[in-house]
Design a protein around this motif. Sequence first.
Motif, PDB file in Angstrom:
ATOM      1  N   SER A 215       4.738   0.659   0.475  1.00 30.56           N
ATOM      2  CA  SER A 215       5.429   0.595  -0.810  1.00 30.56           C
ATOM      3  C   SER A 215       5.666   1.993  -1.371  1.00 30.56           C
ATOM      4  CB  SER A 215       4.581  -0.231  -1.785  1.00 30.56           C
ATOM      5  OG  SER A 215       5.107  -0.211  -3.087  1.00 30.56           O
ATOM      6  N   GLN A 216       6.824   2.159  -2.032  1.00 29.39           N
ATOM      7  CA  GLN A 216       7.195   3.454  -2.611  1.00 29.39           C
ATOM      8  C   GLN A 216       7.079   4.535  -1.545  1.00 29.39           C
ATOM      9  OE1 GLN A 216       5.615   4.053  -6.677  1.00 29.39           O
ATOM     10  NE2 GLN A 216       4.772   1.992  -6.542  1.00 29.39           N
ATOM     11  N   TRP A 217       7.607   4.238  -0.361  1.00 31.10           N
ATOM     12  CA  TRP A 217       7.460   5.112   0.804  1.00 31.10           C
ATOM     13  C   TRP A 217       8.361   6.327   0.667  1.00 31.10           C
ATOM     14  CZ3 TRP A 217       3.228   4.021   2.886  1.00 31.10           C
ATOM     15  CH2 TRP A 217       2.879   4.447   4.185  1.00 31.10           C
ATOM     16  N   PRO A 218       7.903   7.491   1.120  1.00 34.83           N
ATOM     17  CA  PRO A 218       8.698   8.711   0.961  1.00 34.83           C
ATOM     18  C   PRO A 218      10.056   8.609   1.666  1.00 34.83           C
ATOM     19  CG  PRO A 218       6.453   9.221   1.665  1.00 34.83           C
ATOM     20  CD  PRO A 218       6.610   7.744   1.793  1.00 34.83           C
ATOM     21  N   VAL A 219      11.063   9.193   1.053  1.00 34.32           N
ATOM     22  CA  VAL A 219      12.386   9.257   1.678  1.00 34.32           C
ATOM     23  C   VAL A 219      12.668  10.641   2.256  1.00 34.32           C
ATOM     24  CG1 VAL A 219      13.370   7.397   0.308  1.00 34.32           C
ATOM     25  CG2 VAL A 219      13.455   9.727  -0.571  1.00 34.32           C
TER      26      VAL A 219
ATOM     27  N   PHE B  81       0.850  -1.185   0.000  1.00 37.87           N
ATOM     28  CA  PHE B  81       0.000   0.000   0.000  1.00 37.87           C
ATOM     29  C   PHE B  81       0.886   1.235   0.000  1.00 37.87           C
ATOM     30  CE2 PHE B  81       0.982  -0.700   4.418  1.00 37.87           C
ATOM     31  CZ  PHE B  81       1.017   0.551   5.011  1.00 37.87           C
ATOM     32  N   ARG B  82       0.367   2.310  -0.568  1.00 37.65           N
ATOM     33  CA  ARG B  82       1.076   3.579  -0.588  1.00 37.65           C
ATOM     34  C   ARG B  82       0.545   4.470   0.521  1.00 37.65           C
ATOM     35  NH1 ARG B  82       2.257   5.315  -6.757  1.00 37.65           N
ATOM     36  NH2 ARG B  82       3.660   6.677  -5.600  1.00 37.65           N
ATOM     37  N   GLU B  83       1.022   5.687   0.591  1.00 32.47           N
ATOM     38  CA  GLU B  83       0.782   6.528   1.758  1.00 32.47           C
ATOM     39  C   GLU B  83      -0.589   7.191   1.787  1.00 32.47           C
ATOM     40  OE1 GLU B  83       2.964  10.352   1.578  1.00 32.47           O
ATOM     41  OE2 GLU B  83       3.796   9.557  -0.286  1.00 32.47           O
ATOM     42  N   SER B  84      -1.382   7.070   0.732  1.00 31.50           N
ATOM     43  CA  SER B  84      -2.671   7.752   0.703  1.00 31.50           C
ATOM     44  C   SER B  84      -3.646   7.097   1.671  1.00 31.50           C
ATOM     45  CB  SER B  84      -3.255   7.727  -0.715  1.00 31.50           C
ATOM     46  OG  SER B  84      -3.776   6.447  -1.018  1.00 31.50           O
TER      47      SER B  84
END
Length: 231
Positions: free
Chosen positions: A130-134, A105-108
């Motif tokens: 997934s595809q988590w902010p850096v 899951f993404r951050e939304s």
Amino acid sequence: MAILIAIIGNKGGTGKTTLSHLLCHGLGLLGRRSACVLTDTTRQPLDPRGRRYVIADARSLDTLKRIIDKLRPLDDWIGVIDGGGNRPDVDRRLYALSDLVLLPFRESHEDIRTVVADLEQFPRAYAVPSQWPVNAWQREAADRAVAQLMAPYLGRILRPVPMVSASKLLLQKRLPAQLPTPLNNTARRFARQLLEVLDLGRELPTSLEEEEGEAVCEGIPEEEMPLRLKR
């Protein structure tokens, strides 16, 4: 016997296909044999040349059964099944036959609501940010949303996989001759984590390449992460 890992979930766009190839690439870098099993009918098989893993086209249920039947008896192999999105019947089938199930899951907030529903439906599954902010500020906000909206499930959330722009290279039809170090290191970290979850992570080699250029995303506190499957 081969181990089967299914990456599923009702919501599209969460990075299931990217994580499937990232995991297989990382397993290859760690010396593990793996097969990336394509079941998403909206995608085309990629060229296997130059990859550290096998690609299997299982876009029909009959083909999937044949591939699983061939893969299961193989010792020291790991099959990673790309489940596709918004296919609840297929997800239930893949959940039933797999040893480990991942729900990216993404951050939304929409992603978080969907993965919470999936965690309820699939009690053996683990959620993967997934595809988590850096970026530190964005990561803090994303972690805070997870802590607030997923509090009952923190023990079933794995360490975040950071956003790495080079991950799109793994989804090219033909893999480039060389891949960037941050991508390789992210793939290793993800593969190591899942081998730990499966209790297969002891005595893994550490590459000197991991000491530089790595995309770091600590995110959710380590003590809230599962170390291995509850049996």
